[in-house]
Design an enzyme around this catalytic site. Structure first.
Site, PDB file in Angstrom:
ATOM      1  N   GLY A 107       0.865  -1.182   0.026  1.00  0.00           N
ATOM      2  CA  GLY A 107       0.126  -0.253  -0.099  1.00  0.00           C
ATOM      3  C   GLY A 107       0.916   1.184  -0.043  1.00  0.00           C
ATOM      4  O   GLY A 107       0.300   2.325  -0.065  1.00  0.00           O
ATOM      5  N   GLU A 108       2.173   1.120   0.143  1.00  0.00           N
ATOM      6  CA  GLU A 108       2.770   2.250   0.141  1.00  0.00           C
ATOM      7  C   GLU A 108       3.194   2.784  -1.340  1.00  0.00           C
ATOM      8  O   GLU A 108       2.973   2.043  -2.407  1.00  0.00           O
ATOM      9  CB  GLU A 108       4.259   2.017   0.768  1.00  0.00           C
ATOM     10  CG  GLU A 108       4.184   1.845   2.307  1.00  0.00           C
ATOM     11  CD  GLU A 108       5.510   1.448   2.943  1.00  0.00           C
ATOM     12  OE1 GLU A 108       6.462   1.453   2.264  1.00  0.00           O
ATOM     13  OE2 GLU A 108       5.366   1.011   4.209  1.00  0.00           O
ATOM     14  N   GLN A 110     -14.605  22.093   6.343  1.00  0.00           N
ATOM     15  CA  GLN A 110     -14.755  22.039   7.908  1.00  0.00           C
ATOM     16  C   GLN A 110     -13.647  23.157   8.318  1.00  0.00           C
ATOM     17  O   GLN A 110     -12.647  22.986   8.659  1.00  0.00           O
ATOM     18  CB  GLN A 110     -13.977  20.667   8.010  1.00  0.00           C
ATOM     19  CG  GLN A 110     -14.194  20.258   9.544  1.00  0.00           C
ATOM     20  CD  GLN A 110     -15.389  19.968  10.256  1.00  0.00           C
ATOM     21  OE1 GLN A 110     -16.494  19.799   9.615  1.00  0.00           O
ATOM     22  NE2 GLN A 110     -15.690  20.074  11.564  1.00  0.00           N
ATOM     23  N   HIS A 146     -15.759  30.216   3.272  1.00  0.00           N
ATOM     24  CA  HIS A 146     -16.955  30.750   3.710  1.00  0.00           C
ATOM     25  C   HIS A 146     -16.702  31.482   5.164  1.00  0.00           C
ATOM     26  O   HIS A 146     -16.823  32.942   5.082  1.00  0.00           O
ATOM     27  CB  HIS A 146     -17.830  29.393   3.884  1.00  0.00           C
ATOM     28  CG  HIS A 146     -19.256  29.781   4.630  1.00  0.00           C
ATOM     29  ND1 HIS A 146     -19.859  29.122   5.542  1.00  0.00           N
ATOM     30  CD2 HIS A 146     -19.973  30.921   4.616  1.00  0.00           C
ATOM     31  CE1 HIS A 146     -20.947  29.596   5.797  1.00  0.00           C
ATOM     32  NE2 HIS A 146     -21.060  30.814   5.349  1.00  0.00           N
ATOM     33  N   ASP A 202     -27.954  28.438  -1.027  1.00  0.00           N
ATOM     34  CA  ASP A 202     -28.011  29.111   0.378  1.00  0.00           C
ATOM     35  C   ASP A 202     -27.137  30.016   0.637  1.00  0.00           C
ATOM     36  O   ASP A 202     -26.552  30.625  -0.613  1.00  0.00           O
ATOM     37  CB  ASP A 202     -27.053  27.712   1.243  1.00  0.00           C
ATOM     38  CG  ASP A 202     -25.758  27.226   0.451  1.00  0.00           C
ATOM     39  OD1 ASP A 202     -25.232  28.288  -0.301  1.00  0.00           O
ATOM     40  OD2 ASP A 202     -25.341  26.214   0.869  1.00  0.00           O
ATOM     41  N   LYS A 247     -30.803  27.116   3.375  1.00  0.00           N
ATOM     42  CA  LYS A 247     -30.548  25.694   3.677  1.00  0.00           C
ATOM     43  C   LYS A 247     -30.263  25.482   5.175  1.00  0.00           C
ATOM     44  O   LYS A 247     -29.548  26.192   5.763  1.00  0.00           O
ATOM     45  CB  LYS A 247     -29.415  25.399   2.548  1.00  0.00           C
ATOM     46  CG  LYS A 247     -28.919  23.879   2.787  1.00  0.00           C
ATOM     47  CD  LYS A 247     -27.990  23.499   1.714  1.00  0.00           C
ATOM     48  CE  LYS A 247     -26.643  23.690   2.520  1.00  0.00           C
ATOM     49  NZ  LYS A 247     -25.483  23.122   1.233  1.00  0.00           N
ATOM     50  N   ARG A 270     -28.495  22.042   6.833  1.00  0.00           N
ATOM     51  CA  ARG A 270     -28.052  20.585   6.765  1.00  0.00           C
ATOM     52  C   ARG A 270     -27.846  19.989   8.043  1.00  0.00           C
ATOM     53  O   ARG A 270     -27.271  20.643   9.064  1.00  0.00           O
ATOM     54  CB  ARG A 270     -26.361  20.633   6.137  1.00  0.00           C
ATOM     55  CG  ARG A 270     -25.810  19.505   5.875  1.00  0.00           C
ATOM     56  CD  ARG A 270     -24.482  19.494   5.338  1.00  0.00           C
ATOM     57  NE  ARG A 270     -24.175  20.097   4.076  1.00  0.00           N
ATOM     58  CZ  ARG A 270     -24.323  19.332   2.938  1.00  0.00           C
ATOM     59  NH1 ARG A 270     -24.722  17.988   3.141  1.00  0.00           N
ATOM     60  NH2 ARG A 270     -24.325  19.557   1.801  1.00  0.00           N
TER      61      ARG A 270
HETATM   62  C1  R5P Z   1     -22.044  24.039   1.090  1.00  0.00           C
HETATM   63  O1  R5P Z   1     -21.178  24.755   1.945  1.00  0.00           O
HETATM   64  C2  R5P Z   1     -21.387  24.122  -0.411  1.00  0.00           C
HETATM   65  O2  R5P Z   1     -21.355  25.475  -1.106  1.00  0.00           O
HETATM   66  C3  R5P Z   1     -22.431  23.235  -1.246  1.00  0.00           C
HETATM   67  O3  R5P Z   1     -23.538  23.753  -1.148  1.00  0.00           O
HETATM   68  C4  R5P Z   1     -22.175  21.738  -0.654  1.00  0.00           C
HETATM   69  O4  R5P Z   1     -21.049  21.544  -0.535  1.00  0.00           O
HETATM   70  C5  R5P Z   1     -23.090  20.762  -1.437  1.00  0.00           C
HETATM   71  O5  R5P Z   1     -22.906  19.629  -1.192  1.00  0.00           O
HETATM   72  P1  R5P Z   1     -23.932  18.459  -1.201  1.00  0.00           P
HETATM   73  O6  R5P Z   1     -23.867  18.412  -2.698  1.00  0.00           O
HETATM   74  O7  R5P Z   1     -23.338  17.444  -0.418  1.00  0.00           O
HETATM   75  O8  R5P Z   1     -25.210  18.630  -0.851  1.00  0.00           O
END
Ligand code: R5P
Length: 308
Positions: A37-38, A95, A129, A168, A191, A193
């Site tokens: 796997g390397e 993230q 973001h 969103d 939106k 999530r």
């Molecule tokens: C979110 O912050 C992004 O701008 C997209 O809306 C998001 O990554 C879309 O993800 P998915 O296709 O999993 O809904």
């Protein structure tokens, strides 16, 4: 100083196009995965004193990272003057905060490590973001290519009477820009999530745009839940046949099929990640950004940001 490009596996077509635009050479190399796997990397082109650009889009980044790191170190070891990375899609940008106690702020950690691997970075519309610039987390010089002008041109050429729709508030930065350039109105939805594949989208009053062709625009399409939810709401309100545009065609698992099944009349993505939906081409813009990059910057030893 001569410029040479090295395609990491899967990035050969983009590297060839970029080399053509830049008048640069291509590095011949072998990549191999040992039975354990390397990763094995061997250059068969000399890189002494060259500016080397590694070309590696970073969707599904984890298995790509080690070969990328080894290729960068090999280039330096063999005498390259500097080693940059062209990553049309930059991973680990979403993230960007600690949403729940104890979570990793992966965007900051990934940036810190990648800044020690390469001397410069060129990418396309990274998911900025809660951060406003790559320099908040990347210690190396970077350049961002914005897809908006090319997306706007594609919409002007391909869609009659468009209304742009952002799923969103995060998408407003792209949607507003693309709409202004395409000379079209836009609306932005709300939106929530709740999980990887659990997304709720609310649609405002769209009566005044019902006679137009809806064009959903987002930066990343990963599970496509965001776009599928939006398509469902638009259909309920009598707006059908939406065109879906994503900058980065991540398309996890069956996301592309789900998007078509949810009623997208057409799906168009930029070529930052190779996919059959690629219709928006950014090679010229990426090459121009790489050619214009100012390599002078901080070193990887600087720590641009403490993670939140
Ligand atoms: C979110 O912050 C992004 O701008 C997209 O809306 C998001 O990554 C879309 O993800 P998915 O296709 O999993 O809904």
């Amino acid at each position: 100083m001569k410029t040479l490009l090295l395609a990491l596996p899967g990035n050969e077509p983009m590297a060839r196009r970029l080399a053509g635009e830049l008048g640069a050479g291509l590095i011949e190399a072998q990549f191999h995965r040992f039975p354990d796997g390397e990763s094995y990397v061997r250059f068969t082109t000399a890189v002494t004193d060259a500016t080397v650009w590694l070309v590696c889009t970073l969707d599904r980044p984890d298995p790509k990272f080690i070969p990328l790191m080894i290729a960068a170190e090999t280039a330096r070891d063999l005498g390259a003057a500097r080693v940059g990375l062209i990553a049309p899609y930059l991973a680990y940008m979403r993230q960007d905060t600690r949403f729940r106690p104890g979570e990793a702020v992966s965007s900051a950690y990934f940036a810190k490590v990648l800044s020690c691997v390469v001397d410069a970075l060129v990418t396309v519309d990274p998911h900025l973001h809660r951060r406003s610039a790559l320099s908040e987390i990347y210690a190396v010089p970077s350049a961002i290519v914005h897809a908006a002008p090319v997306i706007a041109e594609w919409i002007r050429d391909n869609v009659q009477r468009p209304v742009l729709i952002g799923p969103d508030s995060e998408s407003e930065q792209w949607v507003a820009d693309v709409a202004a350039r395409a000379g079209a109105p836009y609306i932005v939805l709300a939106k929530t999530r709740r999980g990887d594949r659990d997304v709720e989208v609310t649609v405002p009053d769209i009566e005044q745009v019902k006679s137009r062709t809806p064009v959903l625009v987002d930066d990343i399409v990963s599970t496509a839940r965001t776009m599928c939810e939006t398509l469902g709401h638009l259909r309920k309100q009598g707006l059908a046949g939406a065109v879906c545009i994503g900058v980065h065609a991540v398309f996890a698992d069956d996301a592309y099929a789900s998007l078509l099944a949810a009623g997208a009349s057409r799906v168009a993505t930029a070529d930052t990640i190779p996919h059959k939906s690629n219709a928006i081409h950014l090679t010229k813009q990426i090459a121009a950004a790489a050619a214009a990059l100012n390599w002078l910057g901080r070193s990887c030893c600087d720590d641009p940001a403490e993670p939140n």
